[in-house]
Design an enzyme around this catalytic site. Structure first.
Site: not given
Ligand code: NAD
Length: 329
Positions: A154-155, A232-234, A258, A263, A295-296, A298
């Site tokens: 999604k992101i 911005t993921s983890r 982020d 953290e 971690h902002q 979102f």
């Molecule tokens: P999502 O589940 O919609 O998408 C994750 C994508 O990663 C999927 O398409 C999946 O197939 C892919 N993926 C999984 N394992 C993989 C790998 N080994 N190699 C390559 N691609 C792989 O998730 P999303 O809603 O897009 O969110 C992504 C991440 O963003 C979340 O897991 C979360 O950790 C992080 N996040 C951060 C914040 C923030 O405030 N910074 C907020 C929300 C989410």
């Protein structure tokens, strides 16, 4: 339902109180975080609600099960901080907010790119001090650059669309390819090819045992010299020590994060009067080409409203025994 809400920030109370229509749920707020040492706070609650800094490891979950907790509700999409296997064994349901506003995080990733490139973090202070020199402020055009996206869920999809708007060439790596993105001209490539070809790489995949320390010295050495990395993921996706070395030897040109591996002890707190004990974090802060935000990603009105509404719906679904649409299985 009576719910103990942990790691509560003032803005969260405001949103929960606003959307908890007719005080349908009895919400008890705790500023403390929930972990194996603080589970006693959850005594008398069937449900607890946590955020990303609350550590639900095996020990914590077993303690919660003993005191009768039946639901752990996450105010986040990511669930890497929860031992799902133990929760299932203990019969505790895990609910989350799978999607709230992918644009919020995608736009923040873009904000980091623009700030690192055009050095707005530096110039903000310079101009306030009456320094209008352009020395060391030169950036580069995003137009025509290659942007690599790791994880096009999604992101990642929202991020790809923004970068296409800048006129970038967008390439991606994911285990599952998005037909929607391919139709828009995004090319999926092998992981190594994305590393080698990208001027900017942005991480949007979840943290799992497989992706832990995904970006390490081998990967940094494979990347284009001087490229930009955005996370911005983890935090655990990057081996931070290796990133610091890659920055020091100029293999990595820019780092915008982020999220940070350690953290939990830092983010979401005002530590301005404390001595930060994390030397690696302090080392990162010495690089002029590193921007860290707490971690902002979102943190927009739209996203926080959605998180609150979905979290309250999760409480209601659980209380009524309805289908748990947002269960982590
Ligand atoms: P999502 O589940 O919609 O998408 C994750 C994508 O990663 C999927 O398409 C999946 O197939 C892919 N993926 C999984 N394992 C993989 C790998 N080994 N190699 C390559 N691609 C792989 O998730 P999303 O809603 O897009 O969110 C992504 C991440 O963003 C979340 O897991 C979360 O950790 C992080 N996040 C951060 C914040 C923030 O405030 N910074 C907020 C929300 C989410």
């Amino acid at each position: 339902m009576k719910v103990a809400i942990f790691s509560t920030q003032s803005y969260e109370r405001e949103y929960f109180d606003k959307f908890n229509i007719n005080s349908q749920h009895e919400l008890i707020y705790f500023e403390a975080s929930l972990n194996a040492d603080t589970t006693d706070l959850a005594k008398g609650f069937e449900a607890v609600c946590i955020f990303v800094g609350d550590k639900m490891d095996k020990k914590a979950i077993e303690k919660l099960a003993k005191i009768g907790v039946k639901l752990i509700d996450l105010r986040s999409a990511g669930f890497n901080h929860v031992d799902i296997e133990t929760a299932q064994k203990e019969g505790i349901k895990i609910l989350r907010v799978p999607a709230y506003s992918p644009q919020a995080v995608a736009e923040h990733a873009v904000a980091l790119i623009l700030a690192l490139n055009r050095k707005t973090h530096k110039v903000y202070n310079r101009v306030r001090e009456g320094n209008f020199s352009l020395e060391n402020l030169m950036g580069f055009n995003l137009f025509g650059k290659t942007v690599g996206v790791i994880g096009t869920g999604k992101i990642g999809v929202a991020f790809c669309k923004i970068m296409l708007g800048f006129g970038c060439k967008v390439i991606a790596y994911d285990l599952i390819e998005s037909e929607e993105l391919k139709a828009q001209g995004i090319e999926y490539k092998h992981f190594d090819d994305v590393l080698k070809e990208s001027d900017i790489i942005s991480l949007h995949c979840p943290l799992t045992p497989k992706t832990h320390h995904f970006f390490n010295s081998i990967v940094f050495d494979t990347m284009k010299k001087g490229a930009m990395l955005i996370n911005t993921s983890r935090g655990g996706l990057i081996k931070t020590e290796h990133a610091a070395i890659a920055l020091k030897n100029k293999q990595l040109g820019y780092l915008g994060i982020d999220v940070y591996e350690q953290e939990e002890g830092l983010f979401f707190k005002d530590l301005s009067e404390s001595i930060i004990q994390d030397d690696l974090f302090e080392r990162l802060m010495t690089f002029h080409n590193v921007i860290i935000t707490p971690h902002q990603g979102f943190f927009t009105h739209e996203a926080v409203e959605q998180i609150t509404k979905i979290t309250l719906k999760n409480f209601t679904d659980f209380e009524k025994g309805s289908y748990l649409e947002n269960e982590v299985i």
